[in-house]
Scaffold this motif. Structure first.
Motif, PDB file in Angstrom:
ATOM      1  N   SER A 138       0.834  -1.217   0.000  1.00  0.00           N
ATOM      2  CA  SER A 138       0.000   0.000   0.000  1.00  0.00           C
ATOM      3  C   SER A 138       0.861   1.256   0.000  1.00  0.00           C
ATOM      4  CB  SER A 138      -0.908   0.017   1.229  1.00  0.00           C
ATOM      5  OG  SER A 138      -1.737  -1.117   1.236  1.00  0.00           O
ATOM      6  N   GLU A 139       1.914   1.255   0.815  1.00  0.00           N
ATOM      7  CA  GLU A 139       2.807   2.420   0.876  1.00  0.00           C
ATOM      8  C   GLU A 139       3.509   2.628  -0.464  1.00  0.00           C
ATOM      9  OE1 GLU A 139       3.219   4.794   2.998  1.00  0.00           O
ATOM     10  OE2 GLU A 139       2.989   4.094   5.060  1.00  0.00           O
ATOM     11  N   LEU A 140       3.907   1.546  -1.103  1.00  0.00           N
ATOM     12  CA  LEU A 140       4.584   1.662  -2.398  1.00  0.00           C
ATOM     13  C   LEU A 140       3.648   2.299  -3.433  1.00  0.00           C
ATOM     14  CD1 LEU A 140       7.042   0.957  -4.280  1.00  0.00           C
ATOM     15  CD2 LEU A 140       5.833  -1.171  -4.793  1.00  0.00           C
ATOM     16  N   ILE A 141       2.445   1.749  -3.553  1.00  0.00           N
ATOM     17  CA  ILE A 141       1.472   2.279  -4.528  1.00  0.00           C
ATOM     18  C   ILE A 141       1.168   3.743  -4.207  1.00  0.00           C
ATOM     19  CG2 ILE A 141      -0.870   2.075  -5.456  1.00  0.00           C
ATOM     20  CD1 ILE A 141      -0.791  -0.924  -4.440  1.00  0.00           C
ATOM     21  N   ALA A 142       0.951   4.015  -2.933  1.00  0.00           N
ATOM     22  CA  ALA A 142       0.547   5.352  -2.509  1.00  0.00           C
ATOM     23  C   ALA A 142       1.684   6.356  -2.716  1.00  0.00           C
ATOM     24  CB  ALA A 142       0.104   5.328  -1.050  1.00  0.00           C
ATOM     25  N   PHE A 143       2.908   5.935  -2.410  1.00  0.00           N
ATOM     26  CA  PHE A 143       4.042   6.847  -2.602  1.00  0.00           C
ATOM     27  C   PHE A 143       4.224   7.203  -4.074  1.00  0.00           C
ATOM     28  CE2 PHE A 143       8.396   7.416  -4.009  1.00  0.00           C
ATOM     29  CZ  PHE A 143       8.626   8.672  -3.464  1.00  0.00           C
ATOM     30  N   ILE A 144       4.204   6.214  -4.965  1.00  0.00           N
ATOM     31  CA  ILE A 144       4.406   6.528  -6.398  1.00  0.00           C
ATOM     32  C   ILE A 144       3.259   7.415  -6.893  1.00  0.00           C
ATOM     33  CG2 ILE A 144       4.893   5.622  -8.728  1.00  0.00           C
ATOM     34  CD1 ILE A 144       6.848   4.505  -6.684  1.00  0.00           C
ATOM     35  N   SER A 145       2.056   7.189  -6.378  1.00  0.00           N
ATOM     36  CA  SER A 145       0.913   8.012  -6.771  1.00  0.00           C
ATOM     37  C   SER A 145       1.123   9.477  -6.370  1.00  0.00           C
ATOM     38  CB  SER A 145      -0.373   7.471  -6.134  1.00  0.00           C
ATOM     39  OG  SER A 145      -0.621   6.155  -6.591  1.00  0.00           O
ATOM     40  N   TYR A 146       1.764   9.685  -5.235  1.00  0.00           N
ATOM     41  CA  TYR A 146       2.169  11.037  -4.794  1.00  0.00           C
ATOM     42  C   TYR A 146       3.277  11.588  -5.689  1.00  0.00           C
ATOM     43  CZ  TYR A 146       5.329  14.033  -1.946  1.00  0.00           C
ATOM     44  OH  TYR A 146       6.183  15.012  -1.508  1.00  0.00           O
ATOM     45  N   GLN A 147       4.318  10.800  -5.850  1.00  0.00           N
ATOM     46  CA  GLN A 147       5.509  11.249  -6.578  1.00  0.00           C
ATOM     47  C   GLN A 147       5.147  11.675  -8.009  1.00  0.00           C
ATOM     48  OE1 GLN A 147       8.173   8.127  -7.857  1.00  0.00           O
ATOM     49  NE2 GLN A 147       9.970   9.276  -7.179  1.00  0.00           N
ATOM     50  N   VAL A 148       4.316  10.870  -8.670  1.00  0.00           N
ATOM     51  CA  VAL A 148       3.991  11.129 -10.070  1.00  0.00           C
ATOM     52  C   VAL A 148       3.205  12.437 -10.199  1.00  0.00           C
ATOM     53  CG1 VAL A 148       1.764   9.887 -10.266  1.00  0.00           C
ATOM     54  CG2 VAL A 148       3.385   9.814 -12.156  1.00  0.00           C
ATOM     55  N   ARG A 149       2.429  12.794  -9.171  1.00  0.00           N
ATOM     56  CA  ARG A 149       1.658  14.044  -9.204  1.00  0.00           C
ATOM     57  C   ARG A 149       2.529  15.245  -8.883  1.00  0.00           C
ATOM     58  NH1 ARG A 149      -1.588  10.019  -8.437  1.00  0.00           N
ATOM     59  NH2 ARG A 149      -3.451  10.058  -9.753  1.00  0.00           N
ATOM     60  N   VAL A 150       3.483  15.078  -7.981  1.00  0.00           N
ATOM     61  CA  VAL A 150       4.426  16.169  -7.721  1.00  0.00           C
ATOM     62  C   VAL A 150       5.181  16.492  -9.016  1.00  0.00           C
ATOM     63  CG1 VAL A 150       6.497  16.869  -6.443  1.00  0.00           C
ATOM     64  CG2 VAL A 150       4.670  15.613  -5.260  1.00  0.00           C
ATOM     65  N   ILE A 151       5.605  15.450  -9.717  1.00  0.00           N
ATOM     66  CA  ILE A 151       6.339  15.645 -10.973  1.00  0.00           C
ATOM     67  C   ILE A 151       5.438  16.327 -12.007  1.00  0.00           C
ATOM     68  CG2 ILE A 151       7.427  14.438 -12.921  1.00  0.00           C
ATOM     69  CD1 ILE A 151       8.276  12.276 -10.760  1.00  0.00           C
ATOM     70  N   ALA A 152       4.204  15.861 -12.125  1.00  0.00           N
ATOM     71  CA  ALA A 152       3.266  16.459 -13.092  1.00  0.00           C
ATOM     72  C   ALA A 152       3.057  17.941 -12.780  1.00  0.00           C
ATOM     73  CB  ALA A 152       1.925  15.716 -13.058  1.00  0.00           C
ATOM     74  N   GLY A 153       2.903  18.253 -11.500  1.00  0.00           N
ATOM     75  CA  GLY A 153       2.701  19.643 -11.091  1.00  0.00           C
ATOM     76  C   GLY A 153       3.928  20.494 -11.390  1.00  0.00           C
ATOM     77  N   LEU A 154       5.107  19.975 -11.101  1.00  0.00           N
ATOM     78  CA  LEU A 154       6.340  20.733 -11.363  1.00  0.00           C
ATOM     79  C   LEU A 154       6.512  21.001 -12.860  1.00  0.00           C
ATOM     80  CD1 LEU A 154       8.879  19.031  -8.897  1.00  0.00           C
ATOM     81  CD2 LEU A 154       7.884  21.326  -8.709  1.00  0.00           C
ATOM     82  N   ARG A 155       6.174  20.031 -13.677  1.00  0.00           N
ATOM     83  CA  ARG A 155       6.300  20.239 -15.136  1.00  0.00           C
ATOM     84  C   ARG A 155       5.392  21.380 -15.596  1.00  0.00           C
ATOM     85  NH1 ARG A 155       5.715  14.099 -16.310  1.00  0.00           N
ATOM     86  NH2 ARG A 155       7.870  13.399 -16.032  1.00  0.00           N
ATOM     87  N   LEU A 156       4.159  21.389 -15.082  1.00  0.00           N
ATOM     88  CA  LEU A 156       3.231  22.455 -15.468  1.00  0.00           C
ATOM     89  C   LEU A 156       3.735  23.804 -14.970  1.00  0.00           C
ATOM     90  CD1 LEU A 156      -0.203  20.744 -14.718  1.00  0.00           C
ATOM     91  CD2 LEU A 156       0.873  21.070 -16.951  1.00  0.00           C
ATOM     92  N   MET A 157       4.255  23.822 -13.741  1.00  0.00           N
ATOM     93  CA  MET A 157       4.786  25.076 -13.190  1.00  0.00           C
ATOM     94  C   MET A 157       5.954  25.587 -14.026  1.00  0.00           C
ATOM     95  SD  MET A 157       4.672  24.294  -9.117  1.00  0.00           S
ATOM     96  CE  MET A 157       5.433  25.879  -8.730  1.00  0.00           C
ATOM     97  N   ALA A 158       6.798  24.660 -14.479  1.00  0.00           N
ATOM     98  CA  ALA A 158       7.960  25.053 -15.281  1.00  0.00           C
ATOM     99  C   ALA A 158       7.518  25.614 -16.634  1.00  0.00           C
ATOM    100  CB  ALA A 158       8.894  23.862 -15.479  1.00  0.00           C
ATOM    101  N   GLU A 159       6.419  25.080 -17.161  1.00  0.00           N
ATOM    102  CA  GLU A 159       5.906  25.595 -18.447  1.00  0.00           C
ATOM    103  C   GLU A 159       5.422  27.033 -18.308  1.00  0.00           C
ATOM    104  OE1 GLU A 159       3.118  23.532 -21.129  1.00  0.00           O
ATOM    105  OE2 GLU A 159       3.346  21.817 -19.757  1.00  0.00           O
ATOM    106  N   VAL A 160       4.831  27.334 -17.152  1.00  0.00           N
ATOM    107  CA  VAL A 160       4.241  28.660 -16.952  1.00  0.00           C
ATOM    108  C   VAL A 160       5.298  29.681 -16.524  1.00  0.00           C
ATOM    109  CG1 VAL A 160       2.588  29.955 -15.529  1.00  0.00           C
ATOM    110  CG2 VAL A 160       1.967  27.705 -16.442  1.00  0.00           C
ATOM    111  N   ALA A 161       6.302  29.185 -15.785  1.00  0.00           N
ATOM    112  CA  ALA A 161       7.303  30.101 -15.195  1.00  0.00           C
ATOM    113  C   ALA A 161       8.086  30.870 -16.274  1.00  0.00           C
ATOM    114  CB  ALA A 161       8.276  29.317 -14.330  1.00  0.00           C
TER     115      ALA A 161
END
Lengths: 161, 196
Positions: A138-161
């Protein structure tokens, strides 16, 4: 710790001199704990009943389910025996009942966690996982689910910055 | 035994684990350390006792959770809670949604936003009466919480047009993402039951 050496920063394509540097520095402790969580989920000292090679395969599979080929590639670099098959989203575990239960659960909780019920935990127990392995998975699935969204958010932020 | 709660509420339920938690008196040193058990702090919740079955991840997760939810500067406490609630609605984690809706209501002394989110949870955002900044926050966090994420560059631009600074956007990304993690533990490993 160099924030640009973290997996999330690298996967998001951020490099030194990024316009996001100042705000990332304010949250460097969180980036460091994110990196530590990656180690604890993928390369624990005590992996219990969930081998490191299985964890890398599942992590890669979760990244693919999230349409993130860059993060999937990172997990490919951690592959061991059997990881490749587990990471193949067309593979359901085949004749291995334990692996089949793990893969089914991983796909369910990754894609559609709201549909998870008590019977999904019972299925894992029936397939031979113990309580601690269920929490590890559960921790493995949940952690990657967090990590992948942090990365997605950072990519969008970098596009706008 | 009571039936699990199926609808969103701001009344915090009791969380009934689906796996057997660690027994505090039998916990290993590593588990005690991960749970941050001290002499003055021996009341440990069921959720922490379940997560202590994997002490290596719990040890990192607790300070990470606190860092994202309670760090100073950046996004306000209340707006950080909005990210948590949006994710919890997408993932239908009744327990997390209740805890964080409750915190939001305490911080803002305004129950109308959560009432509106829960009422329209199948149909986020339409005719909600929620102000544009909060709506932009909720929509972004909702889209980021889908699998795969549906958030776009235009959603981030909308956040900034509504007055969010870059640091605040980062904090919202972290809060919504964190609940992509928390919901997958809380909702999967236990049931929300009515409190006695």
């Amino acid at each position: 710790m160099d924030i640009f050496e973290t997996i999330v920063a690298k996967a998001a394509g951020l490099t030194a001199g990024s316009p996001l540097t100042a705000v990332l520095n304010l949250r460097s402790e969180i980036l460091e704990l994110t990196e530590n969580s990656h180690e604890a989920s993928l390369r624990p000292n005590q992996p219990g009943g969930l081998k490191r090679s299985e964890r890398a395969g599942l992590a890669c599979r979760i990244a693919k389910r999230n349409n993130d080929p860059v993060l999937a590639k990172h997990y490919e670099s951690m592959f061991g025996v059997g990881s490749q098959a587990i990471a193949d989203t067309g593979f359901d575990g085949g004749d291995d009942a334990r692996l089949k239960a793990i893969i089914r659960h991983t796909d369910l909780v990754t894609l559609n966690p709201k549909e998870a019920t008590a019977s999904d935990i019972t299925e894992l127990l029936s397939a031979g996982l113990d309580d601690a392995d269920i929490v590890r998975l559960s921790e493995l699935i949940a952690f990657i689910s967090y990590q992948v969204r942090v990365i997605a958010g950072l990519r969008l932020m970098a596009e706008v910055a | 035994m009571s039936e699990p709660i199926k609808y969103f509420t701001t009344t915090v339920p009791f969380w009934q684990p689906r796996v057997t938690p660690v027994e505090l008196e039998n916990a290993t040193e590593e588990q005690l350390e991960a749970m941050k058990v001290t002499v003055s702090n021996t009341k440990i919740g069921e959720y922490t006792l379940v997560l202590a079955l994997d002490p290596e991840t719990l040890k990192q997760r607790t300070p990470l959770f606190n860092g994202i939810m309670y760090s100073r500067g950046g996004l306000s406490r209340a707006e950080t809670e909005l990210g948590a609630v949006a994710a919890s609605v997408v993932n239908r984690c009744i327990y997390c949604a209740a805890v964080h809706a409750n915190r939001y209501n305490e911080l803002t002394k305004d129950e109308t936003v959560m009432d509106s989110i829960f009422a329209s949870s199948e149909n986020t955002g339409e005719d909600s009466g929620i102000d544009p900044r909060q709506m932009a926050l909720l929509d972004f966090a909702t889209k980021l919480s889908k699998c795969p994420s549906e958030a776009t560059k235009a959603d981030v631009e909308r956040l900034m047009e509504n007055g969010l600074g870059v640091g605040e956007v980062l904090d919202l990304v972290l809060s919504a993402s964190l609940f992509g993690w928390a919901n997958r533990l809380m909702h999967v490993l236990g049931d929300p039951l009515p409190q006695d």
